[in-house]
Design an enzyme around this catalytic site. Sequence first.
Site, PDB file in Angstrom:
ATOM      1  N   ARG A  88     -17.925 -14.678  -7.309  1.00 48.06           N
ATOM      2  CA  ARG A  88     -18.287 -15.871  -8.081  1.00 48.06           C
ATOM      3  C   ARG A  88     -18.481 -17.104  -7.208  1.00 48.06           C
ATOM      4  O   ARG A  88     -18.731 -18.193  -7.718  1.00 48.06           O
ATOM      5  CB  ARG A  88     -17.205 -16.172  -9.133  1.00 48.06           C
TER       6      ARG A  88
ATOM      7  N   HIS B 157      -8.056  -6.119   5.600  1.00 43.28           N
ATOM      8  CA  HIS B 157      -8.978  -5.368   6.461  1.00 43.28           C
ATOM      9  C   HIS B 157     -10.248  -6.206   6.592  1.00 43.28           C
ATOM     10  O   HIS B 157     -11.226  -5.967   5.875  1.00 43.28           O
ATOM     11  CB  HIS B 157      -9.267  -4.010   5.805  1.00 43.28           C
TER      12      HIS B 157
ATOM     13  N   ARG C 281     -13.659  -7.168   7.675  1.00 39.01           N
ATOM     14  CA  ARG C 281     -14.793  -6.447   8.285  1.00 39.01           C
ATOM     15  C   ARG C 281     -15.664  -7.468   9.011  1.00 39.01           C
ATOM     16  O   ARG C 281     -15.640  -8.655   8.670  1.00 39.01           O
ATOM     17  CB  ARG C 281     -15.616  -5.753   7.199  1.00 39.01           C
TER      18      ARG C 281
ATOM     19  N   GLU D 114      -5.934  -4.510   9.491  1.00 36.78           N
ATOM     20  CA  GLU D 114      -6.632  -3.290   9.876  1.00 36.78           C
ATOM     21  C   GLU D 114      -8.048  -3.605  10.339  1.00 36.78           C
ATOM     22  O   GLU D 114      -8.692  -4.513   9.804  1.00 36.78           O
ATOM     23  CB  GLU D 114      -6.759  -2.365   8.655  1.00 36.78           C
TER      24      GLU D 114
ATOM     25  N   HIS E  90      -5.144   5.407   1.865  1.00 36.24           N
ATOM     26  CA  HIS E  90      -6.485   5.673   1.332  1.00 36.24           C
ATOM     27  C   HIS E  90      -6.400   6.565   0.111  1.00 36.24           C
ATOM     28  O   HIS E  90      -5.968   7.706   0.200  1.00 36.24           O
ATOM     29  CB  HIS E  90      -7.443   6.293   2.351  1.00 36.24           C
ATOM     30  N   ASP E  91      -6.800   5.999  -1.009  1.00 39.65           N
ATOM     31  CA  ASP E  91      -6.864   6.722  -2.292  1.00 39.65           C
ATOM     32  C   ASP E  91      -5.520   7.217  -2.811  1.00 39.65           C
ATOM     33  O   ASP E  91      -5.479   8.107  -3.657  1.00 39.65           O
ATOM     34  CB  ASP E  91      -7.863   7.885  -2.211  1.00 39.65           C
TER      35      ASP E  91
ATOM     36  N   GLY F 125      -4.673  -0.184  -1.939  1.00 37.61           N
ATOM     37  CA  GLY F 125      -5.495  -1.273  -2.458  1.00 37.61           C
ATOM     38  C   GLY F 125      -6.213  -0.891  -3.728  1.00 37.61           C
ATOM     39  O   GLY F 125      -5.830  -1.286  -4.830  1.00 37.61           O
ATOM     40  N   HIS F 126      -7.247  -0.068  -3.589  1.00 36.84           N
ATOM     41  CA  HIS F 126      -8.162   0.195  -4.710  1.00 36.84           C
ATOM     42  C   HIS F 126      -7.442   0.643  -5.984  1.00 36.84           C
ATOM     43  O   HIS F 126      -7.638   0.070  -7.050  1.00 36.84           O
ATOM     44  CB  HIS F 126      -9.183   1.244  -4.274  1.00 36.84           C
TER      45      HIS F 126
HETATM   46  N1  PXP Z   1      -6.049   2.329   5.138  1.00 34.69           N
HETATM   47  C1  PXP Z   1      -7.253   2.009   5.651  1.00 34.69           C
HETATM   48  C2  PXP Z   1      -7.465   2.145   7.117  1.00 34.69           C
HETATM   49  C3  PXP Z   1      -8.281   1.512   4.833  1.00 34.69           C
HETATM   50  O1  PXP Z   1      -9.468   1.194   5.356  1.00 34.69           O
HETATM   51  C4  PXP Z   1      -8.027   1.360   3.460  1.00 34.69           C
HETATM   52  C5  PXP Z   1      -9.106   0.805   2.572  1.00 34.69           C
HETATM   53  O2  PXP Z   1      -9.474  -0.466   3.003  1.00 34.69           O
HETATM   54  C6  PXP Z   1      -6.755   1.710   2.964  1.00 34.69           C
HETATM   55  C7  PXP Z   1      -5.789   2.196   3.830  1.00 34.69           C
HETATM   56  C8  PXP Z   1      -6.401   1.560   1.524  1.00 34.69           C
HETATM   57  O3  PXP Z   1      -7.161   2.458   0.759  1.00 34.69           O
HETATM   58  P1  PXP Z   1      -7.258   2.272  -0.817  1.00 34.69           P
HETATM   59  O4  PXP Z   1      -7.977   0.981  -1.070  1.00 34.69           O
HETATM   60  O5  PXP Z   1      -8.009   3.474  -1.286  1.00 34.69           O
HETATM   61  O6  PXP Z   1      -5.843   2.243  -1.337  1.00 34.69           O
END
Ligand code: PXP
Length: 238
Positions: free
Chosen positions: A19, A44, A46, A71, A191-192, A214-215
Site C-alpha cells: 500500500r 530476510h 533480499r 538471513e 521453511h514451510d 514466516g508464511h
Molecule cells: N529459512 C529460510 C532460509 C527462508 O528463506 C525462509 C523463508 O524466507 C524461512 C526459513 C521461513 O520459511 P516460511 O516462510 O515458509 O516459514
Amino acid sequence: MKTRLSVNVNKIATLRNSRGQNTPNLLKVVEDIESFGSDGITIHPRPDQRHIRFSDALDLSKIVKSELNVEGNPIDSFMELVLKINPTQVTLVPDGVNNITSNSGWDTIKHSDFLHKKIQILKSSGIRTSIFVNPDPKMIKGAYEIGADRIELYTYHYAHYFNIDKDKAISEYYRSAKEANKLGIGINAGHDLNISNIAFFKERISNLLEVSIGHALITESLYEGFENVILKYKEILQ
Ligand code: PXP
C-alpha cells in the site's frame, strides 16, 4: 529441551509495501510479537528490498529485545548491512536475486572457501553463524568443517511429504540431525513448517535449537483473527 521460535516478519513488510504507506507498522508488530512470547525475530532482506528494506533492518536492530536473525546470500551489500547492525545470528542462504523464496541449501563442499571467509568475518564480529543446508549429512559435515556454529535444515521437502508419509518425510532429516549432533554443530530448521507438521519434526529431531517460521505463522494468525475482527465490524455496523 525447548526449541526457540523465531518469527520471520518478511510478510508483514510485504503487506506494508503493497500500500506504499506504513500499515501495518513493522516496528510495532515486532514489539507486539515479542511481547506475545516470540524468542526471536527473523528477517530476510533480499537485494531488491521487495519486502524487508535495508532501513527496516537498521531500525529493527535497535528495538529487537530477543534475538535478531538475519538471513541472506552474503554478497557485499548483505555483509555490509549485517556488520553494521550486528545481529545475534546470521544465516547464510544461497538465494538467487530472482528467487520467490529460498529453494535450496548450500553445497558446503563446493563453496567451502567462499563460506569459510564469510564465516570468519562474521565470527570476528561476535555474530553467531548458521548455514542453510539440505538434509544431507555430507553438507552438514561440510558446514562443520568451515566453522559454522549451526546449520539450518531446509524443511520444504519434509513439509511437502509430511501429509503423504511422515516417517519417510523425516528420515533424511533424522539422519542429518544425528550427524550434526555427533559433530556438535547446532541445529536450526525452517521453511514451510506449520502448526500441523511441527510437533512431529520436534519429536524426531533431537537438540532442535530454533525454528524460524514466516508464511504459515502469518497465514494461521490471519485465520485465528478473522472471526474476532468480523464480529467487531458487524457490531459497529448494526
Ligand atoms: N529459512 C529460510 C532460509 C527462508 O528463506 C525462509 C523463508 O524466507 C524461512 C526459513 C521461513 O520459511 P516460511 O516462510 O515458509 O516459514
